[in-house]
Design a protein around this motif. Structure first.
Motif, mmCIF file in Angstrom:
data_model
loop_
_atom_site.group_PDB
_atom_site.id
_atom_site.type_symbol
_atom_site.label_atom_id
_atom_site.label_comp_id
_atom_site.label_asym_id
_atom_site.label_seq_id
_atom_site.Cartn_x
_atom_site.Cartn_y
_atom_site.Cartn_z
ATOM 1 N N GLN A 10 14.035 -11.652 -9.632
ATOM 2 C CA GLN A 10 13.561 -10.670 -8.640
ATOM 3 C C GLN A 10 14.685 -10.240 -7.703
ATOM 4 O O GLN A 10 14.606 -9.205 -7.054
ATOM 5 N N GLY A 12 17.857 -8.418 -6.708
ATOM 6 C CA GLY A 12 18.402 -7.208 -7.295
ATOM 7 C C GLY A 12 19.891 -7.319 -7.589
ATOM 8 O O GLY A 12 20.605 -8.050 -6.915
ATOM 9 N N ILE A 93 1.204 0.012 -10.188
ATOM 10 C CA ILE A 93 0.012 0.051 -9.338
ATOM 11 C C ILE A 93 -1.242 -0.046 -10.206
ATOM 12 O O ILE A 93 -2.126 -0.847 -9.950
ATOM 13 N N ALA A 96 -1.991 -3.419 -11.713
ATOM 14 C CA ALA A 96 -2.535 -4.421 -10.790
ATOM 15 C C ALA A 96 -4.059 -4.314 -10.708
ATOM 16 O O ALA A 96 -4.724 -5.261 -10.326
ATOM 17 N N GLN A 97 -4.585 -3.164 -11.094
ATOM 18 C CA GLN A 97 -6.020 -2.974 -10.903
ATOM 19 C C GLN A 97 -6.828 -3.210 -12.178
ATOM 20 O O GLN A 97 -8.014 -3.461 -12.130
ATOM 21 N N PRO A 125 13.648 -5.573 -10.626
ATOM 22 C CA PRO A 125 13.939 -6.608 -9.632
ATOM 23 C C PRO A 125 12.713 -6.914 -8.768
ATOM 24 O O PRO A 125 12.682 -6.593 -7.589
ATOM 25 N N PRO A 129 3.632 -6.612 -11.314
ATOM 26 C CA PRO A 129 2.849 -6.562 -12.556
ATOM 27 C C PRO A 129 3.680 -6.305 -13.815
ATOM 28 O O PRO A 129 3.368 -6.823 -14.889
ATOM 29 N N GLN A 157 12.138 -19.470 -5.969
ATOM 30 C CA GLN A 157 10.924 -18.650 -5.978
ATOM 31 C C GLN A 157 10.606 -18.205 -7.409
ATOM 32 O O GLN A 157 9.457 -18.195 -7.847
ATOM 33 N N PRO B 41 9.922 -9.660 0.155
ATOM 34 C CA PRO B 41 9.459 -11.034 -0.134
ATOM 35 C C PRO B 41 10.611 -12.012 -0.376
ATOM 36 O O PRO B 41 10.434 -13.211 -0.242
ATOM 37 N N GLY B 86 7.641 -15.201 1.375
ATOM 38 C CA GLY B 86 7.436 -14.953 -0.036
ATOM 39 C C GLY B 86 6.049 -14.417 -0.336
ATOM 40 O O GLY B 86 5.834 -13.716 -1.320
ATOM 41 N N ILE B 93 0.349 -6.150 -4.047
ATOM 42 C CA ILE B 93 -0.791 -5.866 -4.915
ATOM 43 C C ILE B 93 -1.997 -5.449 -4.064
ATOM 44 O O ILE B 93 -2.635 -4.441 -4.342
ATOM 45 N N ALA B 96 -1.850 -1.997 -2.582
ATOM 46 C CA ALA B 96 -2.089 -0.884 -3.505
ATOM 47 C C ALA B 96 -3.573 -0.574 -3.611
ATOM 48 O O ALA B 96 -3.965 0.506 -4.009
ATOM 49 N N GLN B 97 -4.401 -1.540 -3.223
ATOM 50 C CA GLN B 97 -5.837 -1.338 -3.445
ATOM 51 C C GLN B 97 -6.568 -0.884 -2.181
ATOM 52 O O GLN B 97 -7.647 -0.332 -2.245
ATOM 53 N N PRO B 125 13.810 -4.076 -3.438
ATOM 54 C CA PRO B 125 14.379 -3.155 -4.428
ATOM 55 C C PRO B 125 13.299 -2.532 -5.304
ATOM 56 O O PRO B 125 13.177 -2.832 -6.489
ATOM 57 N N PRO B 129 4.432 -0.402 -2.877
ATOM 58 C CA PRO B 129 3.649 -0.242 -1.638
ATOM 59 C C PRO B 129 4.370 -0.713 -0.372
ATOM 60 O O PRO B 129 4.196 -0.123 0.689
#
Ligand code: ATP
Ligand code: ATP
Ligand code: MG
Ligand code: MG
Lengths: 250, 250
Positions: A10, A12, A93, A96-97, A125, A129, A157, B41, B86, B93, B96-97, B125, B129
């Motif tokens: 994650q 970058g 996005i 995720a839903q 990075p 999802p 992490q 994060p 973190g 997520i 976004a909802q 990066p 959202p």
């Protein structure tokens, strides 16, 4: 040998795309049939292989398109690409839903190991999802780590997230290797980070390292992997070593 | 002068955190009251300022916590931090909802300009959202661009996103400046990228550039900004120049 590898971190700019493109290209040159899936909306692996315009992309796999309608040949024998598109950013996005959407890539790649001995997935990075979908589809994860402080910090992490994936949707997922990138042994910082990573993660860490090499940074602007752009460079030698070690590890 | 600045670029590892931390620190040393909001994060800006443990974070702003219950002092006079955690990764997520959640940070920072003359938001990066929330809260965007090919490629995608934010939730958003980072004029690649960015974006580009400087990469492992870690380094001189130019631009 072979398998499905996610190239993920994650943090970058640690060399994910550079590693995915060049390990794939070195293995393809050695005669392995290789598929590279670009799952990053930045589409750097796509342009790094000189692919400018393409009809479909990894986004179409989300809609259930068969892999062989999306995978395209590159200028390099044995190296096939599933290109990315900027529209993937929007998919993060909607992924995720949707329920169980995390396995869209795993389903798309089902059976692909009969055609390709190595499959690499270049991840964005983040731990969002798209990366989760890659971790669900993969058997192993290659983790590039730049030899600098912030990249070291993020390692814990990432390994926690891999553990969650292992306990959840993909129990078979393991760490294929931690790869030290942009190594500059003249600086104390690089030497300290390398020592710390090897001490903490020992045999998970590739013996081979990738030195900081201007040729590696130049190659993408020519749309070619390092073995085609500067075959005699330190960068090319390093990625041939990494590819060789990977074959030995699987 | 002053204002609210998002430091953003979806390309990873271009120097967003390094720029946010060091411009904030240089302005604070010059006597400006500065707030740095870590919205990534990875929480690199938080550890880059030596903050190890903290009760609350920028995530609490999403639940409506008042800014002054979340902002904490740092070891540097005039420099206040909203740390990250973190857990922000999960927020991306849920953000976004939720409807209109993109303005949670704008709401939290409402009125903060009475206390702080400069507010910087360090972004992850991506164009997801969290970054959208930062772009909705900001008046200007500082775009660090590493002098390499992939970073150049991503610039167009970022400027298109800024245009969408301007047409949508934040019509006041403008580009505060494009900052060339990790410049190494000895290499042709760096010189070519610099020339291309200046030619394409002319007066949007800071005159000041940030050279590649090992001291800048070392400072985070000591949890200190460059003006405290290596005051006489090229890196510190560069960020004092950038801070000075920023004051002139607002
Ligand atoms: N060993 C190396 N030596 C010199 N430059 C390198 C090396 N590896 C990568 N680079 C350059 O560093 C930058 C970051 O590498 P790259 O884009 O591959 O990282 P990434 O992890 O894929 O980034 P992102 O997080 O944006 O996806 C690129 O400009 C690349 O060309
Ligand atoms: N001018 C510079 N010279 C040398 N090293 C630098 C410079 N600027 C940043 N770095 C180092 O390069 C790496 C990437 O920088 P940084 O983490 O600030 O980028 P970022 O854009 O915030 O990354 P991310 O996309 O992960 O948030 C870090 O290890 C940092 O210490
Ligand atoms: Mg990449
Ligand atoms: Mg950062």
């Amino acid at each position: 040998p072979g398998g499905v590898f996610a190239v993920s971190n994650q943090k970058g700019g640690v060399g994910k795309t550079t590693t995915a493109v060049n390990v794939a290209a070195c293995l393809a040159e050695a005669g392995e049939r290789v598929l590279l899936v670009d799952l990053d909306p930045q589409a750097n692996a796509t342009s790094g292989l000189g692919i400018r315009s393409h009809e479909s992309s990894s986004l179409d796999l989300l809609d259930g398109a068969p892999l062989d309608t999306v995978a395209i040949p590159t200028a390099y024998p044995n190296l096939t690409l599933v290109p990315a598109t900027g529209d993937l950013a929007g998919a993060a996005i909607s992924l995720a839903q949707l329920p169980a959407s995390e396995s869209f890539l795993a389903e798309a790649l089902r059976g692909a190991s009969r055609t390709y001995s190595f499959i690499f997935i270049d991840c964005p990075p983040s731990l969002g999802p798209l990366t989760v979908a890659a971790l669900v589809a993969a058997e192993k994860v290659i983790v590039p780590v730049q030899c600098e402080y912030y990249a070291l910090e993020g390692l814990t992490q990432l390994l926690e997230t891999l553990e969650q994936i292992r306990r959840g949707p993909n129990p078979a997922l393991t760490v294929g290797g931690i790869l030290l990138t942009m190594v500059d042994r003249r600086t104390r910082l690089s030497a300290d980070v390398e020592a710390e990573v090897r001490q903490a993660f020992s045999s998970l860490v590739f013996a081979a390292v990738v030195p900081r090499s201007i040729r590696l940074a130049e190659a993408p602007s020519h749309g070619t992997p390092i073995n085609a752009y500067a075959r005699d460079s330190q960068g090319a030698a390093a990625y041939f070593d990494v590819a060789g070690e990977l074959v030995g590890r699987v």
